[in-house]
Design an enzyme around this catalytic site. Structure first.
Site, short mmCIF file in Angstrom:
data_model
loop_
_atom_site.label_atom_id
_atom_site.label_comp_id
_atom_site.label_asym_id
_atom_site.label_seq_id
_atom_site.Cartn_x
_atom_site.Cartn_y
_atom_site.Cartn_z
N ALA A 66 0.86 -1.41 -0.11
CA ALA A 66 -0.48 0.00 0.07
C ALA A 66 0.71 1.03 -0.08
CB ALA A 66 -0.81 0.27 0.94
N GLY A 112 -0.50 -5.01 0.88
CA GLY A 112 -1.68 -5.30 0.48
C GLY A 112 -1.81 -5.56 -1.40
N GLU A 115 -2.33 -9.53 -0.78
CA GLU A 115 -3.97 -8.88 -0.50
C GLU A 115 -4.74 -9.09 -1.27
OE1 GLU A 115 -4.10 -6.96 4.21
OE2 GLU A 115 -3.36 -5.51 3.22
N GLU A 135 3.39 -5.85 7.11
CA GLU A 135 3.26 -4.76 8.14
C GLU A 135 3.19 -5.13 9.85
OE1 GLU A 135 0.11 -5.69 4.57
OE2 GLU A 135 0.90 -6.76 5.35
#
Length: 260
Positions: A66, A112, A115, A135
């Site tokens: 991200a 992300g 994900e 993360e």
């Protein structure tokens, strides 16, 4: 469609969505997530599209994570809204699409990015791919479904280790874990995804959409996946695809399914 952060094209009933932010290693920001939602929605509603392939531009990254600069200053409320909105717009949305989605992971799929790949119906990877959920090294946890989908795919213990260590695994390890279905060279990655898409397209897109719903039901709390399977199995009997498929079988010919 006029996109700034992604590329979108449809050829031979395959929609290809390419995250195109090479200077940021294709990192996901709000604008890119919104554009991805619109592209997936458009492809899913297009009756000519039978399979969707999502990949990253360049040779370094599928999606390297991200865009941290967008949320580094967020408080608790804004952080919760970020995760909720992202899951609704993209990650849960992709998982529940009626059109099959293949992630072609070319390079880094971190945070992300992993994900997003896990939200797709299955994954193929290039041999230089690296995957992980880093993360916790930033003082946060995966917020786009990573803590839920990774254990489903590779088991609780392996997922716990990856999340806690913020580590990365290579493509062959991902293959051995069951995180990806196939590993190939970078040059052969999209051809492989297209070859698999071709096999999918021989079959009933209506039946496939019902199979997606039934398989996903097994992973939803409070939902009886067997009951959904029974329901969707029965629903198939009322479709044109079922009539064509069974007739073609009995007539010993190739089925010509009407489609979506």
């Amino acid at each position: 469609m006029d996109f700034q952060n992604i590329l979108f094209q449809v050829n031979n009933s395959i929609a290809q969505i390419t995250i195109n932010r090479p200077s940021k290693l294709n990192a996901l920001n709000k604008a890119t997530i919104q554009e991805l939602h619109e592209a997936f929605d458009t492809a899913d509603k297009d009756k000519a599209v039978k399979v969707i392939i999502v990949t990253g531009s360049g040779e370094k990254a599928f999606v390297a994570g991200a865009d941290i600069s967008e949320f580094a200053h967020f408080d608790v409320e804004n952080g919760s809204k970020l995760a909720q909105k992202g899951q609704e717009l993209l990650f849960d949305f992709v998982e529940n699409l009626s059109t099959p989605v293949i992630a072609a992971v070319n390079g880094f799929a971190l945070g992300g990015g992993l994900e997003l790949a896990m939200a797709c119906h299955f994954r193929v990877a290039s041999d230089n791919a690296k995957m992980g959920l880093p993360e916790t090294s930033l003082g946060v946890i995966p917020g786009y479904g990573g803590t839920q989908r990774l254990p489903q795919l590779i088991g609780k213990g392996r997922a716990m280790e990856l999340v806690m260590t913020a580590g990365m695994i290579d493509a062959q390890t991902a293959l051995s874990y069951g995180l990806v279905n196939h590993v190939t060279t970078q040059d052969d990655l999209l051809p492989l995804a297209e070859k698999i898409a071709g096999k999918i397209m021989r079959n009933s897109s209506v039946a496939i959409s019902k199979a997606i719903k039934a398989v996903n039901a097994n992973f939803k709390d409070g939902v009886d996946g067997f009951a959904i399977e029974i329901e969707e199995f029965g629903n198939c009997f009322g479709t044109e695809d079922f009539a064509e498929g069974t007739t073609a079988f009995l007539e010993k010919r190739k089925a010509d399914f009407p489609g979506k």
